[in-house]
Motif scaffolding. Structure first.
Motif, short mmCIF file in Angstrom:
data_model
loop_
_atom_site.label_atom_id
_atom_site.label_comp_id
_atom_site.label_asym_id
_atom_site.label_seq_id
_atom_site.Cartn_x
_atom_site.Cartn_y
_atom_site.Cartn_z
N TYR A 57 37.84 -30.34 -73.79
CA TYR A 57 36.88 -31.26 -74.40
C TYR A 57 36.55 -30.86 -75.84
CZ TYR A 57 36.10 -33.17 -69.73
OH TYR A 57 36.28 -33.77 -68.51
N ASP A 58 36.94 -29.67 -76.24
CA ASP A 58 36.68 -29.20 -77.60
C ASP A 58 37.69 -29.79 -78.58
OD1 ASP A 58 34.59 -27.64 -76.77
OD2 ASP A 58 35.75 -25.77 -76.72
N ILE A 59 37.18 -30.27 -79.73
CA ILE A 59 38.08 -30.72 -80.79
C ILE A 59 37.55 -30.24 -82.14
CG2 ILE A 59 38.75 -32.81 -79.52
CD1 ILE A 59 37.13 -34.35 -81.70
N ALA A 60 38.48 -30.05 -83.07
CA ALA A 60 38.13 -29.70 -84.44
C ALA A 60 38.73 -30.74 -85.37
CB ALA A 60 38.64 -28.31 -84.79
N ARG A 94 30.62 -33.08 -87.21
CA ARG A 94 31.89 -32.35 -87.17
C ARG A 94 31.88 -31.33 -86.04
NH1 ARG A 94 35.50 -32.68 -91.62
NH2 ARG A 94 36.31 -30.62 -91.07
N ASP A 95 30.80 -31.34 -85.27
CA ASP A 95 30.68 -30.45 -84.11
C ASP A 95 31.40 -31.10 -82.94
OD1 ASP A 95 29.99 -28.87 -81.99
OD2 ASP A 95 27.84 -28.85 -82.40
N GLY A 96 32.61 -30.63 -82.67
CA GLY A 96 33.44 -31.23 -81.63
C GLY A 96 33.32 -30.57 -80.28
N ALA A 97 32.22 -29.88 -80.00
CA ALA A 97 32.01 -29.28 -78.69
C ALA A 97 31.49 -30.37 -77.75
CB ALA A 97 31.01 -28.12 -78.79
N PHE A 98 32.42 -31.22 -77.29
CA PHE A 98 32.05 -32.36 -76.47
C PHE A 98 32.08 -32.02 -74.99
CE2 PHE A 98 33.96 -34.98 -80.14
CZ PHE A 98 32.75 -34.99 -80.81
N LYS A 99 31.67 -33.00 -74.18
CA LYS A 99 31.69 -32.82 -72.72
C LYS A 99 31.86 -34.19 -72.07
CE LYS A 99 26.70 -33.37 -71.97
NZ LYS A 99 25.47 -32.77 -71.41
N GLN A 100 32.09 -34.21 -70.77
CA GLN A 100 32.16 -35.46 -70.02
C GLN A 100 30.77 -35.75 -69.48
OE1 GLN A 100 34.93 -35.56 -66.73
NE2 GLN A 100 35.23 -37.75 -66.92
N GLY A 101 30.17 -36.80 -69.99
CA GLY A 101 28.80 -37.12 -69.62
C GLY A 101 28.70 -38.14 -68.51
N LYS A 102 27.62 -38.89 -68.51
CA LYS A 102 27.36 -39.88 -67.47
C LYS A 102 28.47 -40.92 -67.40
CE LYS A 102 23.80 -43.16 -65.95
NZ LYS A 102 22.49 -43.79 -66.26
N ASN A 144 40.27 -26.78 -79.85
CA ASN A 144 39.87 -26.03 -81.05
C ASN A 144 38.45 -26.42 -81.43
OD1 ASN A 144 42.41 -24.59 -82.52
ND2 ASN A 144 43.09 -26.44 -81.45
N LEU A 145 37.80 -25.55 -82.17
CA LEU A 145 36.49 -25.84 -82.75
C LEU A 145 36.45 -25.34 -84.19
CD1 LEU A 145 33.96 -24.92 -79.89
CD2 LEU A 145 34.52 -27.21 -80.71
N GLU A 146 35.78 -26.08 -85.04
CA GLU A 146 35.61 -25.66 -86.43
C GLU A 146 34.37 -24.78 -86.54
OE1 GLU A 146 34.92 -27.48 -90.93
OE2 GLU A 146 34.74 -28.77 -89.18
N ALA A 147 34.53 -23.62 -87.15
CA ALA A 147 33.39 -22.72 -87.34
C ALA A 147 32.55 -23.17 -88.53
CB ALA A 147 33.89 -21.29 -87.54
#
Length: 238
Positions: free
Chosen positions: A72-75, A95-103, A193-196
């Motif tokens: 679920y992470d993208i950069a 730009r915070d791509g720390a996503f998740k599967q929600g409702k 990936n995630l962008e720092a």
């Protein structure tokens, strides 16, 4: 030529501006490890009348990209922002791509904002893949043909420095930023990936140290001017 009241007035104003800058630097330090965070700079300007003023700008340089084990992470590797929508329909950008599967299986931010126009990932799918152009492909089983379930949009602004920080690492454009423009045919999305943060910790720590010394000197000058002003009043009254 300045009188004591003028010196004190300018000193107080300039100290308040320095406090603002101190707060901006502290905000950068606090968000050093925040995913996709863009550091802010505070530019001080000394006016002809001796008063300090300043303006805040966002540093839009690319942060380093780090591999994760979460699909679920993208950069974003390059310019641009991902539009996200709140439960009440407000659109902001991140730009915070720390996503998740929600409702109902929709791809969301960590605090439940819908990504793009709504990308529903089947809960029972074998796996899903996010392509570099943002297309989200789901596989029902091993060897099955992929089904496109949506696209993560990427937009750019003519002047991204005109955007302002909001809650949870989101951004809101001002009139200065211009209108959002959809980027087509790109290869900027990196799954797993995630962008720092792009904050330079060493520079920020040095700036904090310098600001602390400058603020102490300013307060001492104001105190000295105030003491001299009070003495002059006592002399006149005597």
């Amino acid at each position: 030529m300045y009188n004591f009241q003028g010196i004190i007035s300018k000193g107080i104003n300039n100290s308040l501006v320095q406090w603002d800058r101190f707060g901006q630097i502290a905000q950068n330090v606090t968000n050093y490890q925040t995913t996709g965070y863009k550091g802010i700079t505070f530019e001080q300007v000394l006016r002809e009348d001796g008063y300090l003023t300043g303006s805040v700008r966002m540093n839009n340089s690319q942060g380093s990209i780090k591999i994760t084990s979460n699909p679920y992470d993208i950069a974003i590797d390059g310019a641009g922002y991902i539009p996200v929508v709140s439960p009440n329909g407000e659109v902001q950008y991140t730009r915070d791509g720390a996503f998740k599967q929600g409702k109902d299986g929709y791809l969301t931010t960590r605090d439940g904002w819908i990504v793009g126009e709504g990308i529903q990932i089947p809960s029972n799918c074998f796996k899903f893949v996010i392509k570099e152009n943002g297309d989200v492909m789901a596989y029902d089983s091993r060897g099955a043909k992929a089904k496109k379930v949506g696209t993560i949009p990427l937009v750019v602004f003519e002047n991204p420095a005109g955007m302002v920080q909001t809650d949870m690492n989101r951004l809101k454009p001002t009139d200065e930023a211009g209108e959002a423009k959809l980027v087509k045919n790109h290869d900027c999305i990196k799954q797993n990936n995630l962008e720092a943060s792009n904050v330079n910790m060493y520079r920020s720590a040095l700036d904090l140290s310098r600001m602390n010394a400058s603020m102490i000197a300013s307060m001492q000058m104001i105190k000295l001017a105030d003491q001299m002003y009070n003495k002059s009043i006592n002399i006149r009254e005597g």
